[in-house]
Design a protein around this motif. Sequence first.
Motif, PDB file in Angstrom:
ATOM      1  N   PHE A   4       0.836  -1.198   0.000  1.00  0.00           N
ATOM      2  CA  PHE A   4       0.000   0.000   0.000  1.00  0.00           C
ATOM      3  C   PHE A   4       0.867   1.243   0.000  1.00  0.00           C
ATOM      4  O   PHE A   4       1.935   1.267   0.611  1.00  0.00           O
ATOM      5  N   SER A   5       0.387   2.251  -0.675  1.00  0.00           N
ATOM      6  CA  SER A   5       1.014   3.560  -0.591  1.00  0.00           C
ATOM      7  C   SER A   5       0.250   4.332   0.479  1.00  0.00           C
ATOM      8  O   SER A   5      -0.984   4.314   0.508  1.00  0.00           O
ATOM      9  N   LEU A  35       0.535  -1.047   8.081  1.00  0.00           N
ATOM     10  CA  LEU A  35      -0.259   0.169   7.840  1.00  0.00           C
ATOM     11  C   LEU A  35      -0.507   1.012   9.089  1.00  0.00           C
ATOM     12  O   LEU A  35      -0.381   2.236   9.044  1.00  0.00           O
ATOM     13  N   GLU A  36      -0.833   0.359  10.198  1.00  0.00           N
ATOM     14  CA  GLU A  36      -1.146   1.121  11.412  1.00  0.00           C
ATOM     15  C   GLU A  36       0.056   1.918  11.894  1.00  0.00           C
ATOM     16  O   GLU A  36      -0.059   3.082  12.267  1.00  0.00           O
ATOM     17  N   VAL A  37       1.216   1.247  11.871  1.00  0.00           N
ATOM     18  CA  VAL A  37       2.442   1.911  12.329  1.00  0.00           C
ATOM     19  C   VAL A  37       2.784   3.087  11.419  1.00  0.00           C
ATOM     20  O   VAL A  37       3.091   4.187  11.878  1.00  0.00           O
ATOM     21  N   LEU A  42       3.149   8.904  10.305  1.00  0.00           N
ATOM     22  CA  LEU A  42       2.848  10.072   9.460  1.00  0.00           C
ATOM     23  C   LEU A  42       2.009  11.107  10.208  1.00  0.00           C
ATOM     24  O   LEU A  42       2.206  12.313  10.047  1.00  0.00           O
ATOM     25  N   LEU A  43       1.090  10.643  11.046  1.00  0.00           N
ATOM     26  CA  LEU A  43       0.295  11.595  11.836  1.00  0.00           C
ATOM     27  C   LEU A  43       1.177  12.351  12.815  1.00  0.00           C
ATOM     28  O   LEU A  43       1.020  13.550  13.022  1.00  0.00           O
ATOM     29  N   ALA A  44       2.150  11.630  13.396  1.00  0.00           N
ATOM     30  CA  ALA A  44       3.079  12.284  14.325  1.00  0.00           C
ATOM     31  C   ALA A  44       3.906  13.315  13.570  1.00  0.00           C
ATOM     32  O   ALA A  44       4.121  14.444  14.044  1.00  0.00           O
ATOM     33  N   LYS A  45       4.334  12.968  12.364  1.00  0.00           N
ATOM     34  CA  LYS A  45       5.121  13.898  11.557  1.00  0.00           C
ATOM     35  C   LYS A  45       4.295  15.144  11.239  1.00  0.00           C
ATOM     36  O   LYS A  45       4.784  16.269  11.299  1.00  0.00           O
ATOM     37  N   VAL A  61      -4.586   6.141   1.814  1.00  0.00           N
ATOM     38  CA  VAL A  61      -4.029   4.791   1.734  1.00  0.00           C
ATOM     39  C   VAL A  61      -4.559   4.128   0.475  1.00  0.00           C
ATOM     40  O   VAL A  61      -5.772   4.067   0.268  1.00  0.00           O
ATOM     41  N   GLU A  62      -3.659   3.658  -0.393  1.00  0.00           N
ATOM     42  CA  GLU A  62      -4.082   3.031  -1.648  1.00  0.00           C
ATOM     43  C   GLU A  62      -3.244   1.800  -1.915  1.00  0.00           C
ATOM     44  O   GLU A  62      -2.027   1.837  -1.777  1.00  0.00           O
TER      45      GLU A  62
END
Length: 242
Positions: A4-5, A35-37, A42-45, A61-62
Amino acid sequence: PEYFSVRMRAAEGKAHELGGKHISGGERLGNRLQLEVIATELLAKASNHSRGSADFIQLVVEKVPGEELQFIPPLDVSAIEVATVQEGHDKAKDQLAAAGVSERAIEHAFLILNHERNLRGAAIVNCETGERLDERGQKGVRVSRMDWTDCGHVADSVRVREALALATKVAQSPYTVAELCWSDDPDYVTGYVSSQQLGYVRISPLKRMGCESGGRVFFVHNDVDIDSYIDFLERKPVFIQG
Ligand code: PML
């Protein structure tokens, strides 16, 4: 396995497409179990960014077609330290000329990076005529779907790691002649020139402290098929093997 991207974009102020100030972005690839990690990282970034506080965070997510996945080694990294920004520009121009970029195209690229505020993606420029070929304006073209297979030990900072992965993917296209980049982050003055032949050549300083203009220019061959080039940049999944 399936891949997944996962891509992230964060903005301050107005949330819609071109409103608001771009403050952070991220490109990752991973399997379903990761994916979860990845999403959490990315949310933290997005939320711990020095450039501002995010009012809008988009996470997409794709699934990417597994058969298109490519594994390539990173470009070799070298570094040039100079005393002044002017010297940095001269070095960058020498490298670009050596890669086959015309003087006209080099001047246009410097004009774009010096004046375009908040160029979010990259500008694509003809390496001979200097003409800008994408029609994306300030948005530019965003290179997506690249990541390291491991943590990318080759480079020590996240910023350099991400830039090296991007530059490696861009240099992989036969249409790419070279890339020029410096950050729009006012506190970060190192930039780079890269190509398959030159490798990833870091140049410091390439801009003055406090300057908020920057971005990326991809110089391409005259015979580029621009639509398939942009499709490669946005959609081809590439893993960098450190
Ligand atoms: C950016 O992400 O802001 C541009 C990064 C340029 C990194 C240059 C380097 O230090 O190698």
